[in-house]
Motif scaffolding. Structure first.
Motif: not given
Length: 182
Positions: A37, A39, A78, A82, A96, A121, A123
Motif C-alpha cells: 500500500v 499512501t 483489499l 486495509e 483505494w 494499492y 490509498c
C-alpha cells in the motif's frame, strides 16, 4: 524446508535442450501472496512510509505498508490491505485504487527466484486510526509520516527501499501524475 518461507526444486528444460534445476522460494499459499500500500495525502502531496527491520539482510529499510493475504483472516486482498494499513501505519479509510495491471490477475512477481506475487494499492487521503489493529509479534517498525516525493525518490535512488515498495511507489506515482494529483 517450510516455516515462514518454503523452498522447492524446479527443473526447467529450455528450447535448446538444456535442463536446469533451481531452488524456488516463497510462501506456500495461493496467489496473490501479499499486498502493498502506497499512501498519498492529496493536500500535502506527501506519503507515509515505514522504517522496518529486514531480517534477510539484517538491516533497517524503508517500505510501503505490506503484508500477507491470509485467507483465514481476510475476505479479499483489499481487506488485507486495509488491515495492514491499520496495523503498520496506524491509518484507515481513504480512497483505494488497485494498481494491478489487467494482464497479471495473480499479482506482480516479487523476485526472479521467488514464487510470491503481490497486489499494489494506492490509498488516497487515509486518516489516523484511533484504534489501530495489533501488529504481528515479529514486526519492528517506525512510521514516517509526511515524506515528500523528492525524499522518497532519494531513498529509492540510494537503495534504501525494498523492491516491492519501489514497484508500488513507481506505479502509484505514475497514477498520481496521470490524474494530475502530484
Amino acid at each position: 524446508y517450510n516455516r515462514y518461507i518454503s523452498v522447492w526444486s524446479r527443473k526447467t528444460r529450455f528450447a535448446d535442450g538444456r535442463e536446469i534445476e533451481w531452488d524456488i522460494v516463497g510462501h506456500d499459499t495461493p496467489y496473490p501472496t501479499f499486498v502493498t500500500v502506497f499512501t498519498f495525502d492529496t493536500v500535502r502531496k506527501t506519503t507515509c512510509i515505514l522504517k522496518e527491520y529486514a531480517q534477510g539482510t539484517n538491516e533497517v529499510k524503508y517500505t510501503c505498508v505490506a503484508g500477507s493475504y491470509d485467507r483465514r483472516k481476510h475476505n479479499s486482498p483489499l481487506n488485507s490491505a486495509e488491515h495492514e494499513l491499520s496495523e503498520e501505519a496506524r491509518l484507515k479509510d481513504g480512497r483505494w485504487i488497485n494498481l494491478l495491471p489487467d494482464d497479471q490477475p495473480d499479482g506482480i512477481s516479487e523476485l526472479k527466484w521467488g514464487k510470491n506475487r503481490f497486489i499494489p494499492y494506492l490509498c488516497l487521503d487515509p486518516v489516523t486510526d484511533p484504534e489501530p489493529r495489533a501488529r504481528d509479534n515479529e514486526e519492528c517498525m517506525e512510521v514516517i509520516k509526511n515524506v515528500s516525493i523528492a525524499d522518497l525518490k532519494k531513498f529509492i535512488t540510494l537503495g534504501q527501499v525494498m523492491l516491492p515498495s519501489v514497484q508500488t511507489a513507481w506505479m502509484a506515482l505514475e497514477y498520481l501524475a496521470e490524474h494530475r494529483l502530484l
